[in-house]
Write a protein that holds these residues in place. Sequence first.
Motif, PDB file in Angstrom:
ATOM      1  N   GLY A   1       0.827  -1.197   0.000  1.00  0.00           N
ATOM      2  CA  GLY A   1       0.000   0.000   0.000  1.00  0.00           C
ATOM      3  C   GLY A   1       0.863   1.249   0.000  1.00  0.00           C
ATOM      4  O   GLY A   1       1.934   1.285   0.609  1.00  0.00           O
ATOM      5  N   PHE A   2       0.404   2.271  -0.709  1.00  0.00           N
ATOM      6  CA  PHE A   2       1.113   3.544  -0.751  1.00  0.00           C
ATOM      7  C   PHE A   2       0.162   4.630  -1.235  1.00  0.00           C
ATOM      8  O   PHE A   2      -0.947   4.345  -1.676  1.00  0.00           O
ATOM      9  N   GLU A   3       0.579   5.865  -1.095  1.00  0.00           N
ATOM     10  CA  GLU A   3      -0.174   7.001  -1.618  1.00  0.00           C
ATOM     11  C   GLU A   3       0.711   7.763  -2.578  1.00  0.00           C
ATOM     12  O   GLU A   3       1.924   7.825  -2.391  1.00  0.00           O
ATOM     13  N   ILE A   4       0.082   8.337  -3.585  1.00  0.00           N
ATOM     14  CA  ILE A   4       0.796   9.238  -4.482  1.00  0.00           C
ATOM     15  C   ILE A   4       0.302  10.643  -4.169  1.00  0.00           C
ATOM     16  O   ILE A   4      -0.909  10.903  -4.186  1.00  0.00           O
ATOM     17  N   LEU A   5       1.236  11.525  -3.843  1.00  0.00           N
ATOM     18  CA  LEU A   5       0.920  12.915  -3.540  1.00  0.00           C
ATOM     19  C   LEU A   5       1.439  13.790  -4.672  1.00  0.00           C
ATOM     20  O   LEU A   5       2.567  13.607  -5.134  1.00  0.00           O
ATOM     21  N   VAL A   6       0.629  14.727  -5.111  1.00  0.00           N
ATOM     22  CA  VAL A   6       1.048  15.643  -6.164  1.00  0.00           C
ATOM     23  C   VAL A   6       1.035  17.056  -5.600  1.00  0.00           C
ATOM     24  O   VAL A   6       0.007  17.530  -5.120  1.00  0.00           O
ATOM     25  N   LYS A   7       2.198  17.704  -5.652  1.00  0.00           N
ATOM     26  CA  LYS A   7       2.329  19.092  -5.206  1.00  0.00           C
ATOM     27  C   LYS A   7       2.965  19.858  -6.353  1.00  0.00           C
ATOM     28  O   LYS A   7       4.169  19.758  -6.576  1.00  0.00           O
ATOM     29  N   GLY A   8       2.145  20.573  -7.111  1.00  0.00           N
ATOM     30  CA  GLY A   8       2.640  21.267  -8.295  1.00  0.00           C
ATOM     31  C   GLY A   8       3.126  20.259  -9.316  1.00  0.00           C
ATOM     32  O   GLY A   8       2.368  19.398  -9.742  1.00  0.00           O
ATOM     33  N   THR A   9       4.394  20.328  -9.670  1.00  0.00           N
ATOM     34  CA  THR A   9       4.953  19.374 -10.625  1.00  0.00           C
ATOM     35  C   THR A   9       5.665  18.214  -9.929  1.00  0.00           C
ATOM     36  O   THR A   9       6.161  17.313 -10.582  1.00  0.00           O
ATOM     37  N   GLU A  10       5.707  18.238  -8.595  1.00  0.00           N
ATOM     38  CA  GLU A  10       6.384  17.184  -7.831  1.00  0.00           C
ATOM     39  C   GLU A  10       5.422  16.037  -7.518  1.00  0.00           C
ATOM     40  O   GLU A  10       4.275  16.253  -7.135  1.00  0.00           O
ATOM     41  N   GLN A  11       5.909  14.810  -7.677  1.00  0.00           N
ATOM     42  CA  GLN A  11       5.141  13.605  -7.344  1.00  0.00           C
ATOM     43  C   GLN A  11       5.891  12.855  -6.254  1.00  0.00           C
ATOM     44  O   GLN A  11       7.068  12.565  -6.400  1.00  0.00           O
ATOM     45  N   ILE A  12       5.184  12.544  -5.167  1.00  0.00           N
ATOM     46  CA  ILE A  12       5.796  11.868  -4.028  1.00  0.00           C
ATOM     47  C   ILE A  12       5.051  10.568  -3.775  1.00  0.00           C
ATOM     48  O   ILE A  12       3.822  10.555  -3.726  1.00  0.00           O
ATOM     49  N   ILE A  13       5.789   9.476  -3.614  1.00  0.00           N
ATOM     50  CA  ILE A  13       5.187   8.197  -3.253  1.00  0.00           C
ATOM     51  C   ILE A  13       5.443   7.979  -1.769  1.00  0.00           C
ATOM     52  O   ILE A  13       6.595   7.952  -1.324  1.00  0.00           O
ATOM     53  N   LYS A  14       4.360   7.857  -1.014  1.00  0.00           N
ATOM     54  CA  LYS A  14       4.429   7.697   0.441  1.00  0.00           C
ATOM     55  C   LYS A  14       4.016   6.272   0.793  1.00  0.00           C
ATOM     56  O   LYS A  14       2.845   5.915   0.658  1.00  0.00           O
ATOM     57  N   PRO A  15       4.973   5.426   1.230  1.00  0.00           N
ATOM     58  CA  PRO A  15       4.640   4.040   1.576  1.00  0.00           C
ATOM     59  C   PRO A  15       3.647   3.981   2.734  1.00  0.00           C
ATOM     60  O   PRO A  15       3.695   4.800   3.641  1.00  0.00           O
ATOM     61  N   LYS A  16       2.749   3.003   2.699  1.00  0.00           N
ATOM     62  CA  LYS A  16       1.762   2.812   3.771  1.00  0.00           C
ATOM     63  C   LYS A  16       1.954   1.454   4.420  1.00  0.00           C
ATOM     64  O   LYS A  16       2.386   1.364   5.534  1.00  0.00           O
ATOM     65  N   GLU A  17       1.599   0.397   3.719  1.00  0.00           N
ATOM     66  CA  GLU A  17       1.672  -0.942   4.288  1.00  0.00           C
ATOM     67  C   GLU A  17       2.297  -1.886   3.273  1.00  0.00           C
ATOM     68  O   GLU A  17       1.977  -1.834   2.091  1.00  0.00           O
ATOM     69  N   HIS A  18       3.194  -2.733   3.758  1.00  0.00           N
ATOM     70  CA  HIS A  18       3.811  -3.741   2.902  1.00  0.00           C
ATOM     71  C   HIS A  18       3.914  -5.018   3.720  1.00  0.00           C
ATOM     72  O   HIS A  18       4.444  -5.000   4.827  1.00  0.00           O
ATOM     73  N   THR A  19       3.383  -6.110   3.196  1.00  0.00           N
ATOM     74  CA  THR A  19       3.482  -7.378   3.913  1.00  0.00           C
ATOM     75  C   THR A  19       4.352  -8.344   3.121  1.00  0.00           C
ATOM     76  O   THR A  19       4.409  -8.285   1.896  1.00  0.00           O
ATOM     77  N   LEU A  20       5.007  -9.221   3.827  1.00  0.00           N
ATOM     78  CA  LEU A  20       5.738 -10.315   3.195  1.00  0.00           C
ATOM     79  C   LEU A  20       4.733 -11.374   2.779  1.00  0.00           C
ATOM     80  O   LEU A  20       3.593 -11.376   3.268  1.00  0.00           O
ATOM     81  N   PRO A  21       5.104 -12.291   1.874  1.00  0.00           N
ATOM     82  CA  PRO A  21       4.160 -13.345   1.489  1.00  0.00           C
ATOM     83  C   PRO A  21       3.677 -14.126   2.709  1.00  0.00           C
ATOM     84  O   PRO A  21       4.465 -14.496   3.570  1.00  0.00           O
ATOM     85  N   THR A  22       2.367 -14.329   2.766  1.00  0.00           N
ATOM     86  CA  THR A  22       1.736 -15.079   3.855  1.00  0.00           C
ATOM     87  C   THR A  22       1.014 -16.272   3.260  1.00  0.00           C
ATOM     88  O   THR A  22       0.242 -16.119   2.303  1.00  0.00           O
ATOM     89  N   GLU A  23       1.276 -17.459   3.810  1.00  0.00           N
ATOM     90  CA  GLU A  23       0.596 -18.643   3.301  1.00  0.00           C
ATOM     91  C   GLU A  23      -0.839 -18.662   3.813  1.00  0.00           C
ATOM     92  O   GLU A  23      -1.108 -18.430   4.990  1.00  0.00           O
ATOM     93  N   ILE A  24      -1.771 -18.940   2.891  1.00  0.00           N
ATOM     94  CA  ILE A  24      -3.178 -19.037   3.226  1.00  0.00           C
ATOM     95  C   ILE A  24      -3.501 -20.512   3.402  1.00  0.00           C
ATOM     96  O   ILE A  24      -3.282 -21.302   2.494  1.00  0.00           O
ATOM     97  N   LYS A  25      -3.969 -20.853   4.561  1.00  0.00           N
ATOM     98  CA  LYS A  25      -4.323 -22.257   4.844  1.00  0.00           C
ATOM     99  C   LYS A  25      -5.727 -22.506   4.336  1.00  0.00           C
ATOM    100  O   LYS A  25      -6.698 -21.935   4.821  1.00  0.00           O
ATOM    101  N   ASN A  26      -5.848 -23.331   3.314  1.00  0.00           N
ATOM    102  CA  ASN A  26      -7.149 -23.682   2.746  1.00  0.00           C
ATOM    103  C   ASN A  26      -7.661 -24.949   3.415  1.00  0.00           C
ATOM    104  O   ASN A  26      -6.903 -25.911   3.590  1.00  0.00           O
ATOM    105  N   PRO A  27      -8.949 -24.984   3.760  1.00  0.00           N
ATOM    106  CA  PRO A  27      -9.505 -26.170   4.421  1.00  0.00           C
ATOM    107  C   PRO A  27      -9.523 -27.391   3.527  1.00  0.00           C
ATOM    108  O   PRO A  27      -9.481 -27.370   2.372  1.00  0.00           O
TER     109      PRO A  27
END
Length: 114
Positions: free
Chosen positions: A88-114
Amino acid sequence: MDEQCIKMRQSVPNYIYLKYIIRNIGAASAVDMKVSVNGFSEKISIAKDETVNLFMIISMGKEETVPFSILLDYWDVEKRAHYNQEDGFEILVKGTEQIIKPKEHTLPTEIKNP
């Protein structure tokens, strides 16, 4: 493609050009992968050590901030393990500047299927 998108971005300032890179660093191929970007999904497979580039053109409209949620949902090549991963991240635009602001990043998680 990159050059055309960059030229378009320069002539139409309310659009953002984003290149998102997915690289498979696992022990085998990732198959039946579903890549979801803010709810829009596409299915792909990625071989071991392969890199996939997603190119996005985002219409900002009058917004200064756009949130992004990227979900990767995939299986190993033998279909023994099912994983997901989020970025997850946000892109912020201020005039001609573009900023990527990280939010959430997870490592791979195994999903246990029944």
